[in-house]
Design a protein around this motif. Structure first.
Motif, PDB file in Angstrom:
ATOM      1  N   SER A 136       0.819  -1.210   0.000  1.00 46.25           N
ATOM      2  CA  SER A 136       0.000   0.000   0.000  1.00 46.25           C
ATOM      3  C   SER A 136       0.852   1.259   0.000  1.00 46.25           C
ATOM      4  CB  SER A 136      -0.947   0.003   1.193  1.00 46.25           C
ATOM      5  OG  SER A 136      -0.215  -0.123   2.397  1.00 46.25           O
ATOM      6  N   ALA A 137       2.044   1.194   0.574  1.00 45.21           N
ATOM      7  CA  ALA A 137       2.915   2.374   0.611  1.00 45.21           C
ATOM      8  C   ALA A 137       3.377   2.737  -0.800  1.00 45.21           C
ATOM      9  CB  ALA A 137       4.103   2.119   1.520  1.00 45.21           C
ATOM     10  N   LYS A 138       3.698   1.713  -1.582  1.00 40.81           N
ATOM     11  CA  LYS A 138       4.158   1.950  -2.955  1.00 40.81           C
ATOM     12  C   LYS A 138       3.016   1.857  -3.957  1.00 40.81           C
ATOM     13  CE  LYS A 138       8.783   0.111  -2.054  1.00 40.81           C
ATOM     14  NZ  LYS A 138       9.798  -0.910  -2.445  1.00 40.81           N
ATOM     15  N   ASN A 139       1.850   1.426  -3.479  1.00 38.65           N
ATOM     16  CA  ASN A 139       0.694   1.195  -4.342  1.00 38.65           C
ATOM     17  C   ASN A 139       1.061   0.308  -5.521  1.00 38.65           C
ATOM     18  OD1 ASN A 139      -2.017   1.453  -4.386  1.00 38.65           O
ATOM     19  ND2 ASN A 139      -2.067   3.483  -5.316  1.00 38.65           N
ATOM     20  N   THR A 140       1.634  -0.819  -5.180  1.00 39.98           N
ATOM     21  CA  THR A 140       2.078  -1.783  -6.182  1.00 39.98           C
ATOM     22  C   THR A 140       1.448  -3.136  -5.896  1.00 39.98           C
ATOM     23  OG1 THR A 140       4.182  -0.635  -6.475  1.00 39.98           O
ATOM     24  CG2 THR A 140       4.068  -2.925  -7.191  1.00 39.98           C
ATOM     25  N   LEU A 141       0.904  -3.730  -6.928  1.00 38.08           N
ATOM     26  CA  LEU A 141       0.319  -5.068  -6.848  1.00 38.08           C
ATOM     27  C   LEU A 141       1.289  -6.039  -7.510  1.00 38.08           C
ATOM     28  CD1 LEU A 141      -2.362  -6.498  -5.991  1.00 38.08           C
ATOM     29  CD2 LEU A 141      -3.063  -6.283  -8.384  1.00 38.08           C
ATOM     30  N   THR A 142       1.584  -7.134  -6.822  1.00 43.12           N
ATOM     31  CA  THR A 142       2.596  -8.070  -7.297  1.00 43.12           C
ATOM     32  C   THR A 142       2.011  -9.476  -7.403  1.00 43.12           C
ATOM     33  OG1 THR A 142       4.360  -6.761  -6.288  1.00 43.12           O
ATOM     34  CG2 THR A 142       4.863  -9.052  -6.799  1.00 43.12           C
ATOM     35  N   LEU A 143       2.447 -10.207  -8.411  1.00 44.92           N
ATOM     36  CA  LEU A 143       2.094 -11.618  -8.542  1.00 44.92           C
ATOM     37  C   LEU A 143       3.391 -12.410  -8.680  1.00 44.92           C
ATOM     38  CD1 LEU A 143      -0.311 -13.624  -8.780  1.00 44.92           C
ATOM     39  CD2 LEU A 143       0.017 -13.511 -11.264  1.00 44.92           C
ATOM     40  N   GLN A 144       3.719 -13.154  -7.646  1.00 41.94           N
ATOM     41  CA  GLN A 144       4.878 -14.031  -7.676  1.00 41.94           C
ATOM     42  C   GLN A 144       4.433 -15.380  -8.224  1.00 41.94           C
ATOM     43  OE1 GLN A 144       8.204 -13.525  -6.948  1.00 41.94           O
ATOM     44  NE2 GLN A 144       8.458 -15.599  -7.752  1.00 41.94           N
ATOM     45  N   MET A 145       5.059 -15.816  -9.305  1.00 44.00           N
ATOM     46  CA  MET A 145       4.664 -17.053  -9.960  1.00 44.00           C
ATOM     47  C   MET A 145       5.828 -18.032  -9.921  1.00 44.00           C
ATOM     48  SD  MET A 145       2.604 -15.503 -13.243  1.00 44.00           S
ATOM     49  CE  MET A 145       4.075 -14.846 -13.998  1.00 44.00           C
ATOM     50  N   ASN A 146       5.617 -19.147  -9.242  1.00 42.74           N
ATOM     51  CA  ASN A 146       6.637 -20.186  -9.120  1.00 42.74           C
ATOM     52  C   ASN A 146       6.144 -21.470  -9.791  1.00 42.74           C
ATOM     53  OD1 ASN A 146       8.255 -18.433  -7.535  1.00 42.74           O
ATOM     54  ND2 ASN A 146       7.186 -19.096  -5.670  1.00 42.74           N
ATOM     55  N   SER A 147       7.066 -22.369 -10.031  1.00 44.10           N
ATOM     56  CA  SER A 147       6.736 -23.669 -10.630  1.00 44.10           C
ATOM     57  C   SER A 147       5.848 -23.497 -11.848  1.00 44.10           C
ATOM     58  CB  SER A 147       6.054 -24.572  -9.588  1.00 44.10           C
ATOM     59  OG  SER A 147       6.876 -24.751  -8.459  1.00 44.10           O
ATOM     60  N   LEU A 148       6.244 -22.620 -12.721  1.00 45.83           N
ATOM     61  CA  LEU A 148       5.419 -22.295 -13.878  1.00 45.83           C
ATOM     62  C   LEU A 148       5.271 -23.484 -14.820  1.00 45.83           C
ATOM     63  CD1 LEU A 148       6.701 -18.690 -14.447  1.00 45.83           C
ATOM     64  CD2 LEU A 148       4.290 -19.314 -14.249  1.00 45.83           C
ATOM     65  N   LYS A 149       4.103 -23.573 -15.437  1.00 48.33           N
ATOM     66  CA  LYS A 149       3.767 -24.646 -16.359  1.00 48.33           C
ATOM     67  C   LYS A 149       3.436 -24.053 -17.728  1.00 48.33           C
ATOM     68  CE  LYS A 149       1.560 -27.201 -12.567  1.00 48.33           C
ATOM     69  NZ  LYS A 149       0.310 -27.852 -12.104  1.00 48.33           N
ATOM     70  N   PRO A 150       3.577 -24.839 -18.775  1.00 47.70           N
ATOM     71  CA  PRO A 150       3.221 -24.325 -20.110  1.00 47.70           C
ATOM     72  C   PRO A 150       1.790 -23.796 -20.175  1.00 47.70           C
ATOM     73  CG  PRO A 150       4.491 -26.327 -20.334  1.00 47.70           C
ATOM     74  CD  PRO A 150       4.220 -26.157 -18.860  1.00 47.70           C
ATOM     75  N   GLU A 151       0.895 -24.395 -19.416  1.00 48.17           N
ATOM     76  CA  GLU A 151      -0.498 -23.938 -19.427  1.00 48.17           C
ATOM     77  C   GLU A 151      -0.695 -22.596 -18.731  1.00 48.17           C
ATOM     78  OE1 GLU A 151       0.648 -26.936 -18.445  1.00 48.17           O
ATOM     79  OE2 GLU A 151      -0.497 -27.699 -16.727  1.00 48.17           O
ATOM     80  N   ASP A 152       0.351 -22.055 -18.108  1.00 48.62           N
ATOM     81  CA  ASP A 152       0.271 -20.699 -17.543  1.00 48.62           C
ATOM     82  C   ASP A 152       0.533 -19.636 -18.608  1.00 48.62           C
ATOM     83  OD1 ASP A 152       1.947 -21.987 -14.644  1.00 48.62           O
ATOM     84  OD2 ASP A 152      -0.193 -21.506 -14.830  1.00 48.62           O
ATOM     85  N   THR A 153       0.925 -20.046 -19.792  1.00 50.09           N
ATOM     86  CA  THR A 153       1.180 -19.107 -20.866  1.00 50.09           C
ATOM     87  C   THR A 153      -0.078 -18.318 -21.195  1.00 50.09           C
ATOM     88  OG1 THR A 153       2.929 -20.467 -21.826  1.00 50.09           O
ATOM     89  CG2 THR A 153       1.836 -18.896 -23.295  1.00 50.09           C
ATOM     90  N   ALA A 154       0.030 -16.980 -21.138  1.00 51.61           N
ATOM     91  CA  ALA A 154      -1.134 -16.119 -21.364  1.00 51.61           C
ATOM     92  C   ALA A 154      -0.690 -14.665 -21.314  1.00 51.61           C
ATOM     93  CB  ALA A 154      -2.202 -16.355 -20.295  1.00 51.61           C
ATOM     94  N   LEU A 155      -1.615 -13.780 -21.663  1.00 51.55           N
ATOM     95  CA  LEU A 155      -1.436 -12.349 -21.448  1.00 51.55           C
ATOM     96  C   LEU A 155      -2.033 -12.037 -20.072  1.00 51.55           C
ATOM     97  CD1 LEU A 155      -0.452  -9.709 -22.769  1.00 51.55           C
ATOM     98  CD2 LEU A 155      -2.772  -9.412 -23.673  1.00 51.55           C
ATOM     99  N   TYR A 156      -1.221 -11.490 -19.198  1.00 51.40           N
ATOM    100  CA  TYR A 156      -1.636 -11.237 -17.816  1.00 51.40           C
ATOM    101  C   TYR A 156      -1.948  -9.752 -17.635  1.00 51.40           C
ATOM    102  CZ  TYR A 156      -0.320 -15.891 -16.264  1.00 51.40           C
ATOM    103  OH  TYR A 156      -0.264 -17.263 -16.073  1.00 51.40           O
ATOM    104  N   TYR A 157      -3.077  -9.500 -16.981  1.00 47.64           N
ATOM    105  CA  TYR A 157      -3.523  -8.135 -16.703  1.00 47.64           C
ATOM    106  C   TYR A 157      -3.655  -7.926 -15.198  1.00 47.64           C
ATOM    107  CZ  TYR A 157      -5.199  -8.099 -21.570  1.00 47.64           C
ATOM    108  OH  TYR A 157      -5.307  -8.176 -22.938  1.00 47.64           O
ATOM    109  N   CYS A 158      -3.249  -6.770 -14.718  1.00 48.36           N
ATOM    110  CA  CYS A 158      -3.663  -6.377 -13.376  1.00 48.36           C
ATOM    111  C   CYS A 158      -4.896  -5.485 -13.511  1.00 48.36           C
ATOM    112  CB  CYS A 158      -2.554  -5.677 -12.604  1.00 48.36           C
ATOM    113  SG  CYS A 158      -2.090  -4.054 -13.216  1.00 48.36           S
ATOM    114  N   ALA A 159      -5.723  -5.508 -12.500  1.00 47.73           N
ATOM    115  CA  ALA A 159      -6.971  -4.760 -12.559  1.00 47.73           C
ATOM    116  C   ALA A 159      -7.433  -4.406 -11.152  1.00 47.73           C
ATOM    117  CB  ALA A 159      -8.051  -5.574 -13.266  1.00 47.73           C
ATOM    118  N   VAL A 160      -8.145  -3.302 -11.038  1.00 54.01           N
ATOM    119  CA  VAL A 160      -8.725  -2.900  -9.761  1.00 54.01           C
ATOM    120  C   VAL A 160     -10.182  -2.516  -9.990  1.00 54.01           C
ATOM    121  CG1 VAL A 160      -6.523  -2.118  -8.841  1.00 54.01           C
ATOM    122  CG2 VAL A 160      -8.030  -0.476  -9.950  1.00 54.01           C
TER     123      VAL A 160
END
Length: 124
Positions: free
Chosen positions: A75-99
């Motif tokens: 909240s201090a930096k007003n930054t939204l983060t997504l940490q993605m581990n153990s990625l799989k081919p099926e995670d392939t996509a265009l990723y959007y952040c949204a509020v």
């Protein structure tokens, strides 16, 4: 007008990790409402991957990413983060952040403000 700018996408081999970041600025933005990451594969429906809801009291993940992805909001930096581990081919996509502007709980249709998207490609 709330603006969102994503960064951190790229290409990685299966089993690897990526961190997506979303800077949120401008307009009137309340931490009470939904903040999330969504993804879309061409020809498929938009999918909510992870969301922070109800003023941060609840965090939800799509079943396919539970245990591998972590969403967080600074909240201090007003930054939204997504940490993605153990990625799989099926995670392939265009990723959007949204509020959302007025919803405590959200589906894909409830988000009002979107980033431009960042591509994630996972090779086998």
């Amino acid at each position: 007008q709330v603006q969102l700018v994503e960064s951190g996408g790229g290409s990685v081999q299966a089993g690897g990790s990526l961190t997506l970041s979303c800077s949120i600025f401008g307009g009137t933005f309340s931490n009470d409402y939904c903040k999330g990451w969504l993804r879309q594969v061409p020809g498929e429906e938009l999918e909510e991957v992870a969301a922070i809801e109800n003023g941060g009291e609840e965090i939800d993940y799509h079943d396919s990413v539970k245990g591998r992805f972590t969403i967080s909001h600074d909240s201090a930096k007003n930054t939204l983060t997504l940490q993605m581990n153990s990625l799989k081919p099926e995670d392939t996509a265009l990723y959007y952040c949204a509020v959302a502007s007025s919803d405590y709980y959200c589906t894909s249709d409830d988000y009002d403000n979107w980033g431009q998207g960042t591509q994630v490609t996972v090779s086998s």
